[in-house]
Design an enzyme around this catalytic site. Structure first.
Site, short mmCIF file in Angstrom:
data_model
loop_
_atom_site.label_atom_id
_atom_site.label_comp_id
_atom_site.label_asym_id
_atom_site.label_seq_id
_atom_site.Cartn_x
_atom_site.Cartn_y
_atom_site.Cartn_z
N SER A 68 0.82 -1.20 0.00
CA SER A 68 0.00 0.00 0.00
C SER A 68 0.86 1.26 0.00
CB SER A 68 -0.97 -0.03 1.18
OG SER A 68 -1.87 1.06 1.14
N ASP B 155 -3.58 6.34 -3.15
CA ASP B 155 -2.44 5.78 -2.43
C ASP B 155 -1.75 4.75 -3.31
OD1 ASP B 155 -4.33 3.74 -2.27
OD2 ASP B 155 -3.96 3.30 -0.17
N ASP C 53 -1.50 1.46 -3.69
CA ASP C 53 -2.21 0.38 -4.37
C ASP C 53 -3.56 0.84 -4.90
OD1 ASP C 53 -3.15 0.59 -1.76
OD2 ASP C 53 -3.64 -1.53 -1.59
N ASP D 226 -6.37 1.81 -3.72
CA ASP D 226 -7.69 1.44 -3.20
C ASP D 226 -8.32 2.57 -2.40
OD1 ASP D 226 -5.97 1.22 -1.01
OD2 ASP D 226 -6.82 -0.66 -0.28
#
Length: 452
Positions: free
Chosen positions: A98, A242, A244, A246
């Site tokens: 992440s 961010d 990743d 999501d």
């Protein structure tokens, strides 16, 4: 034997590569995931970190050795992996850390239909198997190995998201998107293709070393470039994803951050227009404005603990249409109860583009209170400090206390929540009130006890 205590967290696997885990360990995780899910087939994906393809490939080999067929979707955002899990009906594993620094990597795992895998839903069992096999040796391969095939689902993912939000009649908008060198740079061009948007792309080059800034828009210093660019080009809004991709953060036409609680309320109102009387989940540190808007729109608001596993569990239990968190995670029933910042972004674009006003004017109706933001205090004795706060407020007239998650203290015109971090010696404080002066007074009073 591998020490997994430092990398297996409450909801995922995360640690420094190769110091804390590597491809050998990832192969065991793949085998264990296959064993615990009992699946005949799984799907995997990975972000742009240098270590991600190798770790993901090792995981696939481990699962295939147990006789499980693996579909690799390759480079993707975490919500794209959730889409693949839902659309294909397969358990999934996403390789990402992440917003963590470049040397980290991790695995977010889910069952078929993007159902979460956490400590109580399979992760503890996976850890136990990996520890046993790293000590005693890997299990014997299955009589027949599974296949490993590649499949690109980006276009299908984009089409599914676009089917959930009507963007056909929106006016032209100028939007700046900061992908932070993360997976938004991969997904945004396809999702936005053909929309009446003038896209100003910041840091779309996939680069897991994060050369421009950390891919963590929750930290104000990481949206400075976005804010400046929105003001410079006169954009209608800015979006920041961010690492990743999501989570999605929004800034208005002035470059000012829009509270994730205001976005939660805005999206809730739109979802309730489609699903009258529906249930909306919000965690206990989102703004008072969220349950107020939900009630005004004829919906039912349900308050839950902080954390995606609690939100998803409550959504499944109540059949909720939508859920939102202060951290800019947004969950949709139409997306297998999983979180997708991209779908929230499309809702914002549809709401803004469907009328002539500015974003700041649009969200003003959803941003009704003053707030402190999250304030962290390093403490040696979290339990003792929480007890001191409880003793300080218990019995005060007009004040109620609850311990759903940490300690929440509520009065007529203010509330605060104080929670212990699961991973660090921190207490996290959030205060909200009807005006900034009250926020400051309550904040200072609580911190004086916490930091005594």
């Amino acid at each position: 034997m591998a020490d997994l205590s430092r990398i297996v967290k409450a909801y995922d696997v995360r640690g420094v590569v190769p110091d804390q885990w590597d491809e050998t360990l990832s192969e065991l995780f793949g085998a264990a995931f296959a064993e615990v899910t009992g699946a005949d087939a799984i799907v995997t994906g990975h972000d742009m970190r240098p270590s991600s393809p190798g770790l993901s490939g090792a995981f696939a080999r481990g699962a295939a050795a147990r006789g499980v067929d693996v579909t690799e979707i390759g480079l993707c955002s975490t919500d794209e992996l959730y889409f693949a899990s839902g659309a294909l009906g397969l358990p999934g594993a996403m390789f990402t850390a992440s917003h963590n620094p470049a040397q980290y990597n991790g695995i977010k795992m889910c069952r078929a239909g993007a159902a979460p895998v956490g400590q109580d839903t399979g992760l503890a069992d996976i850890r136990a198997l990996v520890e046993r096999w790293s000590r005693d040796g890997a299990p014997e391969p299955a009589a027949k190995a599974g296949t490993i095939v590649q499949r690109d689902v980006l276009a299908d993912y984009a089409a599914h998201l676009r089917s959930l939000v009507d963007l056909s009649g929106i006016r032209p908008l100028k939007v700046v998107v900061d992908a932070g060198n993360g997976m938004g740079g991969h997904t945004v061009p396809t999702v936005f293709e053909g929309l009446p948007l003038e896209l100003d792309a910041l840091f779309f080059e996939l680069d897991g070393s994060f050369p421009n800034h950390e891919a963590n828009p929750l930290d104000p210093k990481n949206i400075v470039d976005l804010q400046a660019r929105v003001r410079e080009v006169g954009a209608d809004l800015g979006l920041a994803f961010d690492g990743d991709a999501d989570r999605c953060f929004v800034v208005d036409e002035k470059g000012d951050p829009v509270s994730p609680s205001a976005i939660t309320a805005l999206v809730a109102a739109r979802e309730l227009a489609k699903h009258p009387g529906g249930t909306v989940i919000h965690n206990l540190i989102t703004s008072w404005s969220v349950p107020e808007v939900v009630k005004e729109q004829g919906g039912e608001a349900v308050r839950t603990r902080v954390g995606h596993s609690f939100i998803k569990e409550e959504m499944a239990k109540t059949g909720a249409i939508f859920g939102g968190e202060h951290s800019a995670h947004y969950y949709f029933r139409d997306f297998w109860n999983a979180d997708t910042g991209m779908l929230a972004a499309l809702h914002v674009l549809a709401a803004l583009g469907g009328q002539q006003g500015t974003l700041s004017a649009l969200v003003a109706q959803y941003d009704r209170y003053a707030a402190s933001g999250e304030i962290n205090s390093t403490v040696d004795d979290q339990t003792g400090r929480l007890a001191a706060i409880k003793a300080g407020y218990e019995g005060r007239e007009g004040v109620t206390l609850d311990e759903l998650d940490g300690l929440t203290v509520t009065a007529a015109d203010w509330w605060f929540n104080l929670r212990a971090s699961n991973t660090e010696p921190l207490l996290r404080l959030n205060v909200e009130a009807r005006d900034a002066a009250t926020v400051a007074r309550v904040r200072d009073e609580v911190l004086a006890i916490v930091r005594a």
